[in-house]
Design a protein around this motif. Sequence first.
Motif, PDB file in Angstrom:
ATOM      1  N   THR A 124      56.224  -0.094  -7.755  1.00  0.00           N
ATOM      2  CA  THR A 124      55.139   0.875  -7.820  1.00  0.00           C
ATOM      3  C   THR A 124      55.018   1.396  -6.065  1.00  0.00           C
ATOM      4  OG1 THR A 124      53.057  -0.353  -7.563  1.00  0.00           O
ATOM      5  CG2 THR A 124      53.848   0.085  -9.704  1.00  0.00           C
ATOM      6  N   ALA A 125      54.657   2.567  -6.073  1.00  0.00           N
ATOM      7  CA  ALA A 125      54.611   3.247  -4.893  1.00  0.00           C
ATOM      8  C   ALA A 125      53.499   2.031  -3.883  1.00  0.00           C
ATOM      9  CB  ALA A 125      53.726   4.587  -4.669  1.00  0.00           C
ATOM     10  N   ASP A 126      52.602   1.317  -4.282  1.00  0.00           N
ATOM     11  CA  ASP A 126      51.773   0.490  -3.550  1.00  0.00           C
ATOM     12  C   ASP A 126      52.729  -0.652  -3.204  1.00  0.00           C
ATOM     13  OD1 ASP A 126      49.603   2.163  -3.891  1.00  0.00           O
ATOM     14  OD2 ASP A 126      49.139   1.065  -5.804  1.00  0.00           O
ATOM     15  N   ASP A 127      53.908  -1.100  -3.869  1.00  0.00           N
ATOM     16  CA  ASP A 127      54.570  -2.122  -3.190  1.00  0.00           C
ATOM     17  C   ASP A 127      55.679  -1.735  -2.187  1.00  0.00           C
ATOM     18  OD1 ASP A 127      53.457  -3.574  -5.429  1.00  0.00           O
ATOM     19  OD2 ASP A 127      55.086  -2.695  -6.930  1.00  0.00           O
ATOM     20  N   LEU A 128      55.687  -0.471  -2.029  1.00  0.00           N
ATOM     21  CA  LEU A 128      56.683   0.030  -1.074  1.00  0.00           C
ATOM     22  C   LEU A 128      56.014  -0.177   0.534  1.00  0.00           C
ATOM     23  CD1 LEU A 128      57.949   3.161  -2.672  1.00  0.00           C
ATOM     24  CD2 LEU A 128      59.312   0.819  -2.485  1.00  0.00           C
ATOM     25  N   PRO A 129      56.874  -0.550   1.645  1.00  0.00           N
ATOM     26  CA  PRO A 129      56.311  -0.445   2.917  1.00  0.00           C
ATOM     27  C   PRO A 129      55.797   1.015   3.143  1.00  0.00           C
ATOM     28  CG  PRO A 129      58.760  -0.495   2.669  1.00  0.00           C
ATOM     29  CD  PRO A 129      58.415  -0.526   1.474  1.00  0.00           C
ATOM     30  N   PRO A 130      54.906   0.948   4.042  1.00  0.00           N
ATOM     31  CA  PRO A 130      54.427   2.281   4.471  1.00  0.00           C
ATOM     32  C   PRO A 130      55.463   3.542   4.720  1.00  0.00           C
ATOM     33  CG  PRO A 130      53.372   0.658   5.769  1.00  0.00           C
ATOM     34  CD  PRO A 130      54.554  -0.169   5.259  1.00  0.00           C
TER      35      PRO A 130
END
Length: 69
Positions: A57-63
Amino acid sequence: MTYTTVQGDMWDSIAKAQYGDTKFTDVLINANPQYREIFIFSSGIVLDIPEINDKVTADDLPPWKQVSG
């Protein structure tokens, strides 16, 4: 599961070899924080390779990979 590095391994190449995709590089780094500052590995370092859920998910991606909106 574990993986023993060979000379020249890098986080992204290990992720590609173990998971089939470099998008899991952060998973490997987070599972092995003691080696976080190594960019190119020497041989013989044993890394933990956690099992993953292939859905990222987007939350798992680095900033820098997250889309702001």
